[in-house]
Each structure stands twice: as structure tokens, then as C-alpha cells.
Design an enzyme around this catalytic site. Sequence first.
Site, PDB file in Angstrom:
ATOM      1  N   HIS A 175      30.307 -12.252  19.387  1.00  0.00           N
ATOM      2  CA  HIS A 175      31.689 -11.785  19.322  1.00  0.00           C
ATOM      3  C   HIS A 175      32.170 -11.928  17.882  1.00  0.00           C
ATOM      4  O   HIS A 175      31.706 -12.814  17.141  1.00  0.00           O
ATOM      5  CB  HIS A 175      32.584 -12.618  20.234  1.00  0.00           C
ATOM      6  CG  HIS A 175      32.339 -12.402  21.688  1.00  0.00           C
ATOM      7  ND1 HIS A 175      33.246 -12.781  22.655  1.00  0.00           N
ATOM      8  CD2 HIS A 175      31.295 -11.854  22.357  1.00  0.00           C
ATOM      9  CE1 HIS A 175      32.773 -12.472  23.843  1.00  0.00           C
ATOM     10  NE2 HIS A 175      31.594 -11.916  23.693  1.00  0.00           N
TER      11      HIS A 175
ATOM     12  N   GLU B  28      34.764 -13.202  16.553  1.00  0.00           N
ATOM     13  CA  GLU B  28      35.273 -14.531  16.192  1.00  0.00           C
ATOM     14  C   GLU B  28      34.139 -15.508  15.886  1.00  0.00           C
ATOM     15  O   GLU B  28      34.184 -16.256  14.908  1.00  0.00           O
ATOM     16  CB  GLU B  28      36.130 -15.115  17.319  1.00  0.00           C
ATOM     17  CG  GLU B  28      37.321 -14.285  17.711  1.00  0.00           C
ATOM     18  CD  GLU B  28      37.046 -13.365  18.902  1.00  0.00           C
ATOM     19  OE1 GLU B  28      36.030 -12.629  18.890  1.00  0.00           O
ATOM     20  OE2 GLU B  28      37.854 -13.376  19.842  1.00  0.00           O
TER      21      GLU B  28
ATOM     22  N   CYS C  70      38.361 -14.838  24.037  1.00  0.00           N
ATOM     23  CA  CYS C  70      37.869 -15.272  25.347  1.00  0.00           C
ATOM     24  C   CYS C  70      37.678 -16.793  25.324  1.00  0.00           C
ATOM     25  O   CYS C  70      37.876 -17.441  24.295  1.00  0.00           O
ATOM     26  CB  CYS C  70      36.551 -14.568  25.666  1.00  0.00           C
ATOM     27  SG  CYS C  70      35.166 -15.102  24.635  1.00  0.00           S
TER      28      CYS C  70
ATOM     29  N   CYS D 298      35.112 -17.986  22.671  1.00  0.00           N
ATOM     30  CA  CYS D 298      35.642 -17.924  21.310  1.00  0.00           C
ATOM     31  C   CYS D 298      36.745 -18.955  21.094  1.00  0.00           C
ATOM     32  O   CYS D 298      36.830 -19.560  20.018  1.00  0.00           O
ATOM     33  CB  CYS D 298      36.133 -16.514  21.006  1.00  0.00           C
ATOM     34  SG  CYS D 298      34.765 -15.321  20.941  1.00  0.00           S
TER      35      CYS D 298
END
Length: 149
Positions: free
Chosen positions: A53, A55, A83, A86
Site C-alpha cells: 500500500h 502508506e 486501512c 497502514c
Amino acid sequence: MTRSSSFMDAAFAQAEAAAARGEVPVGAVIVRDGEILAAAGNRTLSDNDPTAHAEVLVIREAAARLSSQRLGDCDLYVTLEPCAMCAAAISFARIRRLYFGAGDPKGGAVEHGPRFFAQATCHHAPEVYSGIGEKQAADLLKGFFRDRR
């Protein structure tokens, strides 16, 4: 244009690049002392990595660049509410401030779902600023998924 909007613009540029690669269009940048240390868009498909992801990628890059697992004087700008995975990475990295665009009622974990930073087991909670470029972020995501159908 404010500094924070230019940093969010950089995150949007990463999200658009991710979309162009067929990735879910989420982008992020990490900033320290007014300088972008790391920038990335989602790469879960291209890296065959469910943890890739935006992040997580920028946290990894900034930590490597600073030779530190702690990013306590850094701010994270991301186009979508993080999420749970993250949010945990943000907490463990000790990110100072989190700025995000669109909320994510289905997968978000900051203002939706588990509200990770509000849990008693959370080691560190950043200052959170939401809704930065919210319409732009939502439109980008909706357009991406509409085109996929």
C-alpha cells in the site's frame, strides 16, 4: 496554495500514476521539515505484494532514508483513509501527523471500522486531519472502479 495542499497534490500525482499502472489509485508522501522524503502509489499488483500500500511504501522509504524506524518528526499525506494495516504501520513509525483525503467506510480504520488510533492498545496516535481534497480523492477512486466494471 498552502504547503499542505502542495503535499497533497504530490500524493494525488502518485495516486494518478498508480491508476495508470492499473493499481487502485491511492498515493502518499512523507514530509519532514517541508521536504518530501518519500512518495509512492499503491503497488500491490505490480509487486505481487498485498502489503504494498502507498502508506507502507513511503514509511519504508522514509525510514531507510533516515536510517530510523521512528519517523516522529514526519507527516504523512495520503489520498484515502488508511486501512488497519497502514494505521498500525503509521502508529509503529510514530508518524507525527496524518492528513488524508477521502474517508473509506468499507476499509478505513481511522475514522471508520476499528478506529485504530482510538484503541487502548494503540502505542502512538498521530494528529489526524481528514477531508483534505476529499472530493478529488473520491472522484478518482469512483472513476477508477467505474472504468473497471
